[in-house]
Design a protein around this motif. Structure first.
Motif, PDB file in Angstrom:
ATOM      1  N   ARG A 182      42.786  45.933  32.342  1.00 26.01           N
ATOM      2  CA  ARG A 182      42.824  47.147  33.155  1.00 26.01           C
ATOM      3  C   ARG A 182      41.402  47.612  33.512  1.00 26.01           C
ATOM      4  O   ARG A 182      41.131  48.031  34.648  1.00 26.01           O
ATOM      5  CB  ARG A 182      43.547  48.263  32.401  1.00 26.01           C
ATOM      6  CG  ARG A 182      45.038  48.107  32.256  1.00 26.01           C
ATOM      7  CD  ARG A 182      45.717  47.964  33.600  1.00 26.01           C
ATOM      8  NE  ARG A 182      45.384  49.053  34.495  1.00 26.01           N
ATOM      9  CZ  ARG A 182      45.760  49.117  35.762  1.00 26.01           C
ATOM     10  NH1 ARG A 182      46.440  48.106  36.296  1.00 26.01           N
ATOM     11  NH2 ARG A 182      45.418  50.137  36.528  1.00 26.01           N
ATOM     12  N   THR A 183      40.487  47.476  32.554  1.00 26.68           N
ATOM     13  CA  THR A 183      39.100  47.870  32.818  1.00 26.68           C
ATOM     14  C   THR A 183      38.494  46.986  33.903  1.00 26.68           C
ATOM     15  O   THR A 183      37.782  47.466  34.809  1.00 26.68           O
ATOM     16  CB  THR A 183      38.268  47.767  31.535  1.00 26.68           C
ATOM     17  OG1 THR A 183      38.849  48.601  30.520  1.00 26.68           O
ATOM     18  CG2 THR A 183      36.835  48.198  31.773  1.00 26.68           C
ATOM     19  N   ALA A 184      38.757  45.657  33.836  1.00 28.84           N
ATOM     20  CA  ALA A 184      38.195  44.735  34.831  1.00 28.84           C
ATOM     21  C   ALA A 184      38.765  45.005  36.215  1.00 28.84           C
ATOM     22  O   ALA A 184      38.035  45.000  37.222  1.00 28.84           O
ATOM     23  CB  ALA A 184      38.473  43.304  34.398  1.00 28.84           C
ATOM     24  N   VAL A 240      33.073  39.519  45.312  1.00 32.68           N
ATOM     25  CA  VAL A 240      34.121  38.501  45.467  1.00 32.68           C
ATOM     26  C   VAL A 240      34.218  37.665  44.206  1.00 32.68           C
ATOM     27  O   VAL A 240      35.324  37.331  43.735  1.00 32.68           O
ATOM     28  CB  VAL A 240      33.834  37.637  46.705  1.00 32.68           C
ATOM     29  CG1 VAL A 240      34.782  36.433  46.740  1.00 32.68           C
ATOM     30  CG2 VAL A 240      33.967  38.460  47.972  1.00 32.68           C
ATOM     31  N   GLU A 241      33.077  37.304  43.646  1.00 31.91           N
ATOM     32  CA  GLU A 241      33.103  36.530  42.400  1.00 31.91           C
ATOM     33  C   GLU A 241      33.785  37.336  41.297  1.00 31.91           C
ATOM     34  O   GLU A 241      34.566  36.792  40.498  1.00 31.91           O
ATOM     35  CB  GLU A 241      31.666  36.180  41.988  1.00 31.91           C
ATOM     36  CG  GLU A 241      31.019  35.107  42.853  1.00 31.91           C
ATOM     37  CD  GLU A 241      29.635  34.735  42.325  1.00 31.91           C
ATOM     38  OE1 GLU A 241      29.193  35.345  41.324  1.00 31.91           O
ATOM     39  OE2 GLU A 241      28.996  33.841  42.923  1.00 31.91           O
ATOM     40  N   GLN A 242      33.474  38.635  41.247  1.00 32.45           N
ATOM     41  CA  GLN A 242      34.095  39.487  40.229  1.00 32.45           C
ATOM     42  C   GLN A 242      35.605  39.546  40.436  1.00 32.45           C
ATOM     43  O   GLN A 242      36.378  39.434  39.455  1.00 32.45           O
ATOM     44  CB  GLN A 242      33.486  40.896  40.310  1.00 32.45           C
ATOM     45  CG  GLN A 242      34.032  41.865  39.267  1.00 32.45           C
ATOM     46  CD  GLN A 242      33.394  43.242  39.376  1.00 32.45           C
ATOM     47  OE1 GLN A 242      32.433  43.430  40.108  1.00 32.45           O
ATOM     48  NE2 GLN A 242      33.936  44.191  38.624  1.00 32.45           N
ATOM     49  N   VAL A 246      38.665  38.254  37.881  1.00 35.55           N
ATOM     50  CA  VAL A 246      39.789  39.099  37.410  1.00 35.55           C
ATOM     51  C   VAL A 246      41.116  38.451  37.762  1.00 35.55           C
ATOM     52  O   VAL A 246      42.047  38.386  36.933  1.00 35.55           O
ATOM     53  CB  VAL A 246      39.687  40.504  38.042  1.00 35.55           C
ATOM     54  CG1 VAL A 246      40.933  41.319  37.690  1.00 35.55           C
ATOM     55  CG2 VAL A 246      38.427  41.210  37.562  1.00 35.55           C
ATOM     56  N   LEU A 247      41.192  37.967  38.982  1.00 37.48           N
ATOM     57  CA  LEU A 247      42.439  37.311  39.389  1.00 37.48           C
ATOM     58  C   LEU A 247      42.697  36.076  38.537  1.00 37.48           C
ATOM     59  O   LEU A 247      43.838  35.788  38.156  1.00 37.48           O
ATOM     60  CB  LEU A 247      42.357  36.947  40.868  1.00 37.48           C
ATOM     61  CG  LEU A 247      43.622  36.338  41.482  1.00 37.48           C
ATOM     62  CD1 LEU A 247      44.804  37.324  41.384  1.00 37.48           C
ATOM     63  CD2 LEU A 247      43.379  35.932  42.936  1.00 37.48           C
ATOM     64  N   VAL A 273      44.727  42.934  42.833  1.00 30.00           N
ATOM     65  CA  VAL A 273      43.452  42.205  42.950  1.00 30.00           C
ATOM     66  C   VAL A 273      43.408  41.401  44.232  1.00 30.00           C
ATOM     67  O   VAL A 273      42.373  41.363  44.943  1.00 30.00           O
ATOM     68  CB  VAL A 273      43.251  41.316  41.710  1.00 30.00           C
ATOM     69  CG1 VAL A 273      42.031  40.436  41.893  1.00 30.00           C
ATOM     70  CG2 VAL A 273      43.114  42.161  40.449  1.00 30.00           C
ATOM     71  N   GLU A 274      44.517  40.761  44.576  1.00 29.11           N
ATOM     72  CA  GLU A 274      44.545  39.985  45.813  1.00 29.11           C
ATOM     73  C   GLU A 274      44.350  40.892  47.033  1.00 29.11           C
ATOM     74  O   GLU A 274      43.660  40.531  47.998  1.00 29.11           O
ATOM     75  CB  GLU A 274      45.876  39.236  45.908  1.00 29.11           C
ATOM     76  CG  GLU A 274      45.986  38.077  44.912  1.00 29.11           C
ATOM     77  CD  GLU A 274      47.356  37.416  44.949  1.00 29.11           C
ATOM     78  OE1 GLU A 274      48.259  37.999  45.587  1.00 29.11           O
ATOM     79  OE2 GLU A 274      47.497  36.334  44.354  1.00 29.11           O
TER      80      GLU A 274
END
Length: 1111
Positions: A182-184, A240-242, A246-247, A273-274
């Protein structure tokens, strides 16, 4: 009631978004969690596990956790309502009651169902049943509360797969993992939101940025924006990397185990996330599109600013070359001049080619901008049009100037052909022997020569003057038109002469008379020709008859003299031919070096002086050097115009008559005075050059000119050139002694040497300091030099030694026409021209009250200058006897000129006291041509020097027993003792007697007076062929001979011989003492001269005294 109000207060509070990171510590307590399970209709399940310290949780923390957990499910799921599972199996009834009341009272979302696992103990379970039934009204809510006794009962409401393992289900749930995920997710969401905001802000900044107006600012702005854009792109890449990380963590179980099924919360997280990643990509794409447009606009702006800057520079350069092109107005006044201007024009065109090329390239660049739809098309189009117009106008004007110069070259070529044809015709007439033309055959032969020559005029002469005017109307200015008229007049005059010669020859050819014995004319006949000026004049046909006759006589005289000498052998003719070749060599060298000199001056003026005013070179010139062009170059431009426009063209007219070139120098002698100004400025120029010789400006100019030598070498050219003329004149005189122009050559040489002396003297004169008056008021500077000076002053009859000393004073004397200045020479400092000394002014003497004593006892280098009848006496010691003699002679000339002026003013009063005797004609029959020429030259210059002889008195004749007709003299007064070695003698001689016996005027016979004389005209051959004297020589009279000849001794050479008395000027008489000369006058015509006094300005005195001073 209070709980209800509290609930309403909570519901109506502004909901502030909470993030897991903000309440991470509260979530870690796990007194409630969202497992991800769902009820039958998809209701989210919130589990309240058994938590012993539930009652101790602060209300704020409790509210934050419930608020956060209810915000996680989608709005659709949250709208259905939440199912609460309250696990109180290990708790007491009292605690269960409190927990239920607290949860139901504080829950912020919609409730679908509350499932409570009651305590498992018998007592507490029975108590809970009884209490729940008894207190049922207290739990009345909008949703039902179901008390469950076991997990199996719970599974009847919620599927086992949607329950966690602690509730007997199979749902995989890890609270720490859930919290980390959830934090990410929320961190990524915040990153996406922040990135979008930054991009929007940056885009707004770019859109609102005003475009700069200069290249530097535009380039800097483009670099700054590009740097910010790159940073934005880097931030997007990191976001985008982050998001991908997460995804990946969400889908990792499925990746590892394809059979793994994600729960609804996990699926919701994946979707979130998507969606954020898609939003991030859309934002990046929109930003890229905006940046491309912004970057293009900035690049176009930069190109525009570069174009505008280049336009300003090219426009300025075009204005300069156009202005310089407009200066090419001169079409030339000769072939060589026109060729020179045309060459300059071609060189200028080559230098301007770079500017024109740049302008056309810039215009082409602007056209490219226009075709590419530049945003500032309206600003570019006018500039391109102006560049095209200026380039086309320059090219057109350049072509027009070239055509005009070609026309000028064509016209001058025609004029020079005509002039050459005329000169050849005149030479032909002069070369036809008169004696041979007396016969019929000779006349016919001469006629054939003339007709043959006239046939050559078809391609050489000017046929129609009006046709020339029409054809060359574009270039015919007043001077050139006048030149064409003169050439045409010269041509007509020459043709007229040919016609007259043809008529005469035809008559001679037709005459049938007895032969006439030809007799060659005497050489004196040629010398006595009324034409006295052999020089070629600029107005070619003024007095054309006399000019042509002069040349005819000259050539004919040479021919006849050659015939007279043929009997002596052929060597004379060979020698004359050799001398002619040498003269031609000298004139060629003179003209060629003159042309080179003019070219060098022009090169310096264009390559250096003009560049100091060039705006494109201004950045290379240091501020201290600006506005110093006049100091650095002096009046070089004036010198150039004189040589280019006048002197060089005049010299070219003498290329066929080198022996006559002296007249060219004499005609322009006044113009050579401009060199004095240049040389006076040379020290300042030299000093300025030494300060800035390392300047980048001078190095760049030298590079462009491809000069091996630096500027200072070319600044020395005028000084070198003015000294070169006297060497060339000496060479020409050496080979022209028997030619017609020898006298002019000698006079030109003397004049040039005089100018060099004047230049040198002026260099010293400008170094005088401390003189209060105006030096120009003292007249021309005649002499200057350093001497040892003693003073011996007396006042009245009592003599007082003034400044008595053993050592003399070192003084530098400046002799002017009206005064002599005494200065002290200061030490020399500096380098180059700065080493020239300075002179501190001490005092001066008025020449109207000055007298001189030639010799001082005991030293041949000393002479006296005395003032106001010897009240002040200055004993001068020269470095050499020769220097002393030069100074004494020059002072004599000044005093003599003053006497002459006084005499002329008082002549009308003295004529009644003067008894004139007629002077018999000289019986000297010497055939000396030089004597006749010199006598004639003296008459032409009207130098009535012999009229002064009647006012010169002498004493103590040295050879009284051998003389006859001597003037009456008186004895000198020996005052050597009284004056302590310096004495003066005053002659009590009646001035009227002196006039009577001395020979008063030019018409009287010159009486013999013993003493020293100055030769006034050269005398090369007398009765003694070895005896020669020059003008200015000092001679001692020995005795008087027959027919006006005197026997004298040349004090310069020691030789003795006879010389006509008319060639001598009496200056000093003989006595036992030295000779003295003063311009003092006193008394009237009948008075006795007893006291010397100054010649008054009004010249009211009528007699002159030359006192004898015994040294």
């Amino acid at each position: 009631m209070s709980n209800l109000n509290k609930t309403d207060e909570i519901m109506h509070q502004d909901i502030i978004p909470l993030y897991a990171a903000d309440i991470q510590d509260q979530l870690k307590k796990q007194f409630a969690y969202l497992s991800g399970g769902r009820g039958g209709d998809g209701c989210p399940v919130i589990t309240f596990p058994d938590y012993p310290a539930f009652s101790e949780i602060p209300e704020k923390e409790f509210q934050n956790v419930l608020t956060y957990l209810t915000s996680i499910p989608s709005l659709r799921d949250a709208g259905i309502g939440f199912i609460l599972v309250i696990d109180r199996r290990q708790d007491k009834w009292t605690s269960v009651k409190a927990s239920i009341l607290r949860i139901t009272a504080s829950f912020p979302g919609n409730l679908q169902l509350v499932l409570v696992l009651r305590p498992t103990g018998f007592f507490h379970r029975a108590l809970s049943d009884i209490a729940f039934k008894f207190h049922k009204d207290e739990f009345k809510m909008k949703v039902p509360i179901i008390m469950l006794g076991s997990v199996s009962e719970l599974q009847g409401y919620i599927d086992k797969t949607q329950l966690t393992e602690d509730l007997g289900g199979t749902l995989d749930y890890c609270h720490n993992r859930w919290l980390s995920r959830r934090t990410a997710i929320e961190g990524f969401a915040q990153k996406v939101k922040q990135t979008a905001q930054i991009l929007q802000s940056f885009g707004t900044e770019l859109a609102e940025t005003e475009l700069p107006n200069d290249v530097q600012s535009t380039s800097s702005l483009l670099a700054t924006h590009t740097e910010k854009k790159d940073k934005m792109k880097e931030d997007i890449r990191l976001a985008v990397e982050q998001g991908d990380d997460v995804l990946g963590s969400i889908t990792k179980p499925v990746t590892e185990n394809p059979e793994y099924k994600l729960n609804q919360d996990q699926l919701d997280n994946q979707t979130t996330v998507e969606r954020l990643l898609a939003q991030l990509h859309e934002t990046e794409t929109a930003f890229d599109e905006f940046w491309i447009k912004h970057q293009q606009k900035l690049e176009q702006c930069l190109c525009l600013r570069n174009f505008e800057q280049n336009f300003r520079e090219v426009k300025a350069a075009l204005d300069i070359v156009s202005e310089r092109l407009s200066a090419f107005t001169d079409v030339g006044n000769s072939c060589s001049h026109a060729e020179h201007i045309l060459k300059d024009l071609v060189n200028f065109e080559e230098k301007s080619c770079e500017t024109i090329t740049k302008a056309r390239m810039l215009a082409s660049e602007g056209d490219t901008f226009i075709q590419s739809n530049h945003y500032a098309v309206d600003s570019i189009i006018p500039k391109c049009s102006e560049l095209h117009h200026l380039c086309d106008a320059f090219t057109t004007e350049m072509e027009r100037r070239r055509n005009l110069l070609n026309k000028s070259l064509e016209l001058h070529s025609l004029l020079e052909k005509s002039m050459k044809w005329c000169d050849e015709g005149i030479y032909l007439l002069a070369s036809q022997p008169v004696d041979k033309c007396q016969s019929q055959d000779g006349a016919e032969s001469a006629l054939q020569e003339i007709e043959k020559f006239l046939d050559t005029g078809a391609g050489n002469k000017i046929k129609e003057l009006n046709k020339i005017y029409r054809e060359y109307a574009q270039i015919l200015n007043e001077d050139l038109k006048e030149h064409v008229q003169k050439v045409f007049q010269k041509q007509e005059s020459m043709e007229e002469m040919f016609q007259k010669r043809q008529v005469s020859l035809k008559k001679l050819a037709a005459k049938q008379t007895r032969p006439v014995q030809p007799v060659a004319p005497r050489p004196e006949a040629f010398v006595k020709s009324p034409c006295t000026s052999p020089g070629l004049q600029r107005d070619y046909v003024s007095n054309s008859e006399s000019t042509v006759l002069r040349k005819v006589n000259y050539r004919r005289g040479k021919s006849e003299m050659t015939e007279l000498h043929q009997s002596r052998g052929g060597s004379t003719m060979d020698d004359e031919e050799n001398l002619a070749v040498l003269r031609q060599h000298v004139i060629n060298e003179l003209i060629e070096t003159e042309r080179a000199y003019v070219e060098e001056l022009l090169c310096v003026l264009e390559g250096y002086a003009a560049e100091m005013d060039n705006p494109l070179m201004a950045h290379l010139i240091s501020p201290e050097l600006q506005n110093k062009k006049d100091i650095l170059f002096g009046n070089m431009e004036e010198i150039y115009h004189f040589h280019n426009r006048i002197f060089l063209r005049e010299l070219e007219n003498y290329v066929e008559y080198p022996e006559l070139v002296g007249r060219c120098f004499l005609d322009q002698m006044e113009d050579f005075q401009i060199y004095e100004k240049y040389c006076q400025n040379k020290p300042r120029s030299e000093s300025l050059w030494r300060q800035f010789s390392d300047s980048v400006f001078f190095q760049e100019c030298q590079r462009k000119l491809d000069h091996k030598l630096s500027l200072d070498s070319y600044l020395l050219k005028p000084v070198q050139r003015i000294t070169k003329y006297q060497l060339l004149l000496k060479e020409m005189l050496k080979y022209s002694k028997n030619c017609e122009g020898a006298e002019d050559l000698q006079e030109a040489l003397t004049s040039i040497l005089g100018i060099l002396k004047a230049v040198n003297d002026s260099m010293h004169q400008i170094a005088i300091t401390g003189y209060d008056g105006n030096l120009n008021e003292l007249g021309k500077l005649l002499m200057q030099g350093s001497f040892n000076v003693w003073t011996d002053h007396k006042k009245g009859h009592s003599k007082v030694k003034d400044l008595a000393r053993f050592k003399p004073m070192q003084r530098h004397l400046f002799l002017h026409e009206k005064a002599v200045l005494f200065c002290k020479k200061r030490e020399e400092n500096g380098e180059g021209y700065e080493k020239a000394p300075s002179y501190s002014y001490k005092h001066s003497l008025n020449m109207a009250a000055v007298g001189i004593t030639e010799n001082v006892k005991g030293d041949a280098k000393k002479f006296e200058i005395w003032y106001n009848a010897r009240e002040e006496v200055y004993i001068i010691q020269a470095p050499t006897p020769e220097v002393k003699a030069t100074w004494v002679n020059e002072i004599r000339k000044v005093l003599t000129s003053q006497l002459q002026a006084c005499r002329e003013a008082s002549q009308h009063r003295t004529l009644e006291h003067t008894q004139s005797l007629p002077l018999p004609a000289s019986s000297c029959t010497s055939p000396s041509r030089n004597n006749i020429r010199n006598t004639k030259k003296m008459e032409e210059r009207k130098a009535d020097l012999t009229s002064l002889e009647g006012y010169v008195t002498t004493v103590a004749p040295k050879y009284p027993e051998k003389s006859k007709g001597w003037a009456k003299t008186s004895h000198s007064l020996d005052a050597s003792e009284e004056n302590d070695g310096w004495s003066s003698a005053e002659d009590p001689l009646n001035s009227s007697d002196a006039e009577e016996e001395g020979g008063g005027g030019a018409g009287n016979e010159m009486k013999l007076t013993p003493g020293k004389y100055t030769v006034v005209t050269d005398y090369e051959r007398g009765i003694s062929e070895e005896f020669t004297v020059k003008s200015g020589d000092l001679v001692q009279l020995i005795r008087e001979g027959e027919d006006g000849l005197w026997y004298v001794k040349n004090l310069s050479t020691g030789r003795e011989g006879w010389i006509p008395a008319s060639n001598l000027l009496m200056l000093i008489g003989n006595s036992k003492s030295a000779q003295s000369l003063s311009s003092s006058e006193s008394g009237t015509a009948s008075s006795t001269l007893s006291t010397s006094s100054s010649c008054s300005d009004s010249c009211n005195a009528s007699s002159t005294s030359f006192s004898d001073i015994k040294g």
